[in-house]
Design an enzyme around this catalytic site. Sequence first.
Site, short mmCIF file in Angstrom:
data_model
loop_
_atom_site.label_atom_id
_atom_site.label_comp_id
_atom_site.label_asym_id
_atom_site.label_seq_id
_atom_site.Cartn_x
_atom_site.Cartn_y
_atom_site.Cartn_z
N SER D 273 0.85 -1.18 0.00
CA SER D 273 0.00 0.00 0.00
C SER D 273 0.89 1.23 0.00
O SER D 273 1.95 1.23 0.61
CB SER D 273 -0.88 -0.02 1.25
N ARG D 312 -25.82 -12.00 -42.32
CA ARG D 312 -24.64 -11.49 -41.61
C ARG D 312 -24.99 -10.16 -40.99
O ARG D 312 -25.41 -9.23 -41.68
CB ARG D 312 -23.45 -11.30 -42.58
#
Lengths: 351, 351, 351, 351
Positions: D273, D312
Site C-alpha cells: 500500500s 450477416r
Amino acid sequence: MSVCPFDHPVLGGLLGDEEVAGYFSVEAEVKVMLAFEAALASAEAKAGLIPGKVAAAIVDAIAAFKPNVDRLRVAVSTDGVVVPELVQQLRKAVGGKAASHVHFGATSQDVIDSGVMLRLKPVLAIVEQRLAAFLGALDSLRKRDGERPLMAATRMQPAIPIRAGNRIESWRGPSERNLERLRTWMVDGLVLQFGGAAGTLDKLGDKASEVRTALARELGLADRPQWHSQRDRIAELASVLSLISGSFGKFGQDIALMALADDGIELAGGGGSSAMPHKQNPVSAEVLVTLARFNAAQLAGMHGALVHEQERSGAAWTLEWMILPQMIVATATATRLANELAANIRRLGCD
Amino acid sequence: MSVCPFDHPVLGGLLGDEEVAGYFSVEAEVKVMLAFEAALASAEAKAGLIPGKVAAAIVDAIAAFKPNVDRLRVAVSTDGVVVPELVQQLRKAVGGKAASHVHFGATSQDVIDSGVMLRLKPVLAIVEQRLAAFLGALDSLRKRDGERPLMAATRMQPAIPIRAGNRIESWRGPSERNLERLRTWMVDGLVLQFGGAAGTLDKLGDKASEVRTALARELGLADRPQWHSQRDRIAELASVLSLISGSFGKFGQDIALMALADDGIELAGGGGSSAMPHKQNPVSAEVLVTLARFNAAQLAGMHGALVHEQERSGAAWTLEWMILPQMIVATATATRLANELAANIRRLGCD
Amino acid sequence: MSVCPFDHPVLGGLLGDEEVAGYFSVEAEVKVMLAFEAALASAEAKAGLIPGKVAAAIVDAIAAFKPNVDRLRVAVSTDGVVVPELVQQLRKAVGGKAASHVHFGATSQDVIDSGVMLRLKPVLAIVEQRLAAFLGALDSLRKRDGERPLMAATRMQPAIPIRAGNRIESWRGPSERNLERLRTWMVDGLVLQFGGAAGTLDKLGDKASEVRTALARELGLADRPQWHSQRDRIAELASVLSLISGSFGKFGQDIALMALADDGIELAGGGGSSAMPHKQNPVSAEVLVTLARFNAAQLAGMHGALVHEQERSGAAWTLEWMILPQMIVATATATRLANELAANIRRLGCD
Amino acid sequence: MSVCPFDHPVLGGLLGDEEVAGYFSVEAEVKVMLAFEAALASAEAKAGLIPGKVAAAIVDAIAAFKPNVDRLRVAVSTDGVVVPELVQQLRKAVGGKAASHVHFGATSQDVIDSGVMLRLKPVLAIVEQRLAAFLGALDSLRKRDGERPLMAATRMQPAIPIRAGNRIESWRGPSERNLERLRTWMVDGLVLQFGGAAGTLDKLGDKASEVRTALARELGLADRPQWHSQRDRIAELASVLSLISGSFGKFGQDIALMALADDGIELAGGGGSSAMPHKQNPVSAEVLVTLARFNAAQLAGMHGALVHEQERSGAAWTLEWMILPQMIVATATATRLANELAANIRRLGCD
C-alpha cells in the site's frame, strides 16, 4: 401485485405460459418442499436414523398438511427463507415426539434447491418437447418452401440470391444444438442437494451417504455430493436457457425484418393496432427478440451469483430466486411463440 | 403464476412492498389508462374537436366502466398491447355515436406511456420520502454513535482506526445525491406522451398542440413533444433507480461484513435458520446486496432498449415492460429494507 | 497484446478514436498522477505542512521525471495498483530529505481517482463538442430534407406517412438532452478525490481542509469531501455515456433499416465487401448499434461496482478500471461515427 | 491507446497474461488469416477448382507476405472488416493471373471466424492446462491442510465447525466440471467456418463440400456446415469462460473474506500500500472477484449478439469482436491468478 409480466393477469397472456404456470404457484412450491421432507423421513427411517413409525407419521401428516401461507410470508420477511417457518408449521402438524424428527439433519438450502430441481424436471421437459416440435415445424417449412428463392441480406444490404431453405437452416442449426444442450443438462444437472447446516451432513454420522442415495432415488434426482455453494450447474442452465431464447431471437428478428420489407414472407396472425386498423403487426416475432434480450441481460445476474461466498450466501442465492424462474418462463414462452410463429408462416421465400 | 418474487405470495414478504403494491395491480393500470382516455375526451372537447356532450358521455361511461380482464388477456396475446381491446370494450360501454370519439387521435403508446408516468408519480414519491427518512436515520445514528472508534478496512484488510461517523458518511453521501437525482428526474421526467399513430398527431390538425397542453395539465404531467421512440428519459430513470439500490448495496455489504467479523456492530432483527437456532442472520443487509446486483443487471436491458427502431419498436418497448416495473419495486423494497436495517443497528463502532 | 478493439492497430481504425487516443496512453496517465503529486506538494507547502523548499524540489524533480514503466508493470502485478511503485521511483528521483515528503498524507486512490478526473475533463469536452456538432448536423439535415415524405414504421410495419423531419427529431431530442446531461455531469462530477489512507486525511491534522481546497484549485477540479468508497458519480457518468451511445444506436439502427429496405435514404461512404464488390454496406450505422449494445452491457458492470465494500474495495475498483475507459472511448467513437454518418446522408426521405 | 487493461503497458502486468499475449497480436491475427487463404488455395487446387500452379504461387506469396498494417487500419474504418483490404494487398503480392484466384469463393466471415477458431485452439489449451494445474494445487492443499478445523459461515455468520477440506471441495467441484465443459467445447466448438458470400458456397458448385472438408482437415478444425449467422457455439464458449472465471470468483471472495477476518488462513504474496506499509493486501483474491464480475457483465453482451439478423449482422458480429477476446484473456488471467493464489496459501484452516 402484478409487477412482472409473467404474473400479470393481462400481460401474462402475451408473455406468460399457461402450461408451465402450474409449476410456478405457491402450491407447487410447497408440494415439492413437502415431498423433500417426506422422502427425507423415509430415507432416514430406512437408514435407522429415525424410527419407522415416526417416518410414517411424518409422511401421513405431510399428506394432509396445508401451510398457513400468510405466516410463511411474514416469516420470510425476517428469515430470508421460507423453510424455518414451514418446518415449524409442519412439526406442529406432526405433533408429539415425531415432530422433532421432521427435517432431521437437513437445512433450508437442501429443501429449496432440491425443490427447484423437482420443478425444473417437468418444466424443462415441456421446453424440450416444444424445441423438438419447432424443429419439426421447420422441417415441414423447408419441405414446403425450401426451394423458393430469397434474397440474402448481409450487413443490412441485399446480397445474392439464396433459397428459403438456407435461411431456415440458420434457424434450425442452433435450435437442434440447443435441444442437445438441454438434454445433456437434464441428465447432468438435475441433482439432489443435501448437505445439512454447512454441507457436511454432520448430524447423520456414517449414514450420511446412505441417506443421500436413498433420498435421491426417492425424489428421482441424480445422487451427487452437496453443491450448496457450487452454483455452476445453475448458471450453466441459465446459459442454456439464454442460448435457446437467443436463437429464437434471431428467428424473430429475421421474420420481423422480412415483414417490414414485405420481402419474401407471408404471415398470418398479426396483431391489431389501436390507431391503424389496416396493420398486421408481427407481434410474436418482436416478442421473441424481446425475450432473447431479456434473458441475455438476466444471464449477467445469474453468472454474477457464481460469486457465492463461503458456505451459503444469502445475497447470491436470493439473486438466483429473483432471476432463474423468470428465465425459465421467458424461455418456455419463447418456445411457445416460436412454434406459433412458425405455424403462421404462410409462405417463406418469393414466388 | 408466481414467477417473480415481487408478485409471490410468500417471497413477496421479503422482496415485495405492501405500500407500492397498490400501484402494480391491474386495477391501478386500467385506472390510469381510463384517466388518460377521459382527460383526452375533455381536452378534445375544449378544443372543439369533439362535441362537449360526447366528451361528457365518455367521461361518464369511464366512471362506471369495468373492463373484461379475461378478454384483455386474450387480446394482448395477439395484439401485443392491451389498448386496442380496452378501447373496443370502452367504446361498447360508451355506445351510440359517442363511441367512435373514444381514443380519438391517440395511439396505444400514448395511453401506456402516459399511464406509466401517472403511476410513477406516486410511487417515486414513496421512494423519495423513504430516501429522505434514511438520511434522517443516518443522522440520528451519527449523533449517537458517530464518535465511536472503528477499524477501517481497505482491500479486505484492516487499515487504520477511523470513527463510525466516517463510515456512516460513506453511506450518507451517495444517498443524499441520489435523493437529489430522483427529485430532478421527477421534475424533468414525468412527462405526457401524446403523439398519435406515428407521433405527428395527424388527426388533430391545428389543434394538436392545444389538446396536448390541456391533456398534460389535466393529468398533472409535464407538457412535452411526443417521445414515443425517444426512450432516454426512461433509461435515465432506470439509472437513477440503480444508483439508489446500488448505494444501498454498499450499505448492506458493509453491515454484513461487520456482522461476519463481529466487528464494531450490534444488530437486532436477524433472521432464523432451520438448522442452527443460535444464528442471527443479517438478512436485510444481504438482500440489499441482492437488490443492488439485480438492478445493475436489469440496467443493461433497459439501456439496450434505447435502440428503439423507427417510430415504434414492439421489441424494445416490451422489454421495458418486462424490466422497469421490477426495477421500481426492487428500488422501493431496497429503500424499505435500508430503513429497517438502519433502525436495527443497536450499536455502530466499538465501545 | 491487442485484446480490445480500441487498442488494436487495425480495428482501432474502426472502433478507436485518434483524437481521444492521446488521453489513453501510459504517458498521459503518468502525467496526471505526477500533476497530482506536484500540486499536493505545493498545497502542503502553502499550508505549512512541508517546507517550501521541499515542495519546490518535488515539483522540479517531477518536471524531469520519467518512470521506469517496466518496473511499474511488475509492481502492479503484486500491489494491484501502480501508485506505491510510482511513488517509490519518484522519491528516489527527488532524493535527499525531500523524498519522504512526496505523496505526504495521500493514498493510491487519491492519485488514481483524481487522475481519472483530470483526464475525463478534456475527453468529455471532446464528446461534448461532437454532440453539439451532431445536433448542428441534424439541424442542417432537417433544413434540407425535413419536409420530404417518409413512411413511418411502427412495430416493424409501414404505418402512415410522416415527414423526414419527424424522424430527425426522434434522433435530435435524446441527443439534445444527453448534451445537457453531460454538461451537468461535467459541472457536478469532475471532483477532486483526496482522503488519505482511510479517507480521514489523518496525517494532515487541522490543515486537511485547507490543503484539499488548494489542491482542488490547483488541479482545476471541484473541491468535495473524499468519495473513495462512494462511486455514485462514476456510475452516473457511465449511465450518461450509455445514454449517449444508446441514442446513437437508435440513429444507426434506423439508418441501417432504411438502407436495407432501400427506403427513403441515399447514403454515401458505405463499406466494401470481399465477396460482393457491388455492395455499399452501412458500416458506421451498424457500428453505432454495436457501440450502444456494448455500453449497455458494460453499464451492468459499472453499477455492480457500486457495491464497494468498506473503505476501499480492490475488487470493485479494479472492475471500474476495466470498464470505464472502454465506455468513454466507445462513446467518443460513437459521437465520431454519428457525425460521419450524418454527413453521409445524401438524401433523407423520398423524392 | 491503452484503453483496456489487458493491453495496458502497466495494468497488463496485473490483468493481462504474457503467455496468451502472443495470440492477441496483429501478427498472430494476420497469420491465421493467411493460413486460411493458403489452405483454401490448396484445397481448391486439389478439387480442381484452381490450377495447382496457381495454388502454389499463392502459398508461396503468402509465406513471404507482410501486410501494410496502416492501410489495413484505414480500410477497416470504411469496410468494417479487414478482409477486403487484406485480400487486395495479398492479390497484389501474388500478382499475375494467380491474383484473381486468391480468396476464391470465400468471404470475410470465413476468414475472420475460422481465424478466431485457429487462435482459440492454442489459447484454450493454455486455459485447460491451467485449470488442470489448479485442480492439482487444490489436491495438494487438501492433502496438507484438509483436516484442519474451520468455522463454516452461512449468510455472513459463523455457523458450525467444518474442515478446511470441505471448503476446498467447494472450489474444486466447479473447477472440475468447468474443465470438463471446456474440453467438451474444444471437441464440439472448434469448427471451420466456410460458406462464401451468403453461406451457400455458390461459386464452388458441386465441389463445395469436398473443398470444405479438405480445408477443415488442412486447418485442423472440425468440418461443419457454415454457421456464419448461427452464433450459438460462440455464445456457449462465452458461457463456459464465465463459468470458469465465476467459479474462481467464489474462490477469491472466500480467500479475501478469510484474510479480512484473519480467520483460518495464512497467505503469502500480498500487495503493498502506498499509505500503509504494514498491510498485505490479498490482491489476487480480489482480482479474481473482479474478473468474475467482468465476465458476467460481458456475457450479457455476447448472448445479446445471438440476435444476429439475416445472413450477416455487422452490428452483432462486431459486438463479438469487442467482447470475446477480452473474455478469453480475462479467463486466462483468472486461471493464472487462481494458481498463484493457491500457491500462496501457507495455511488453510486453523491450527
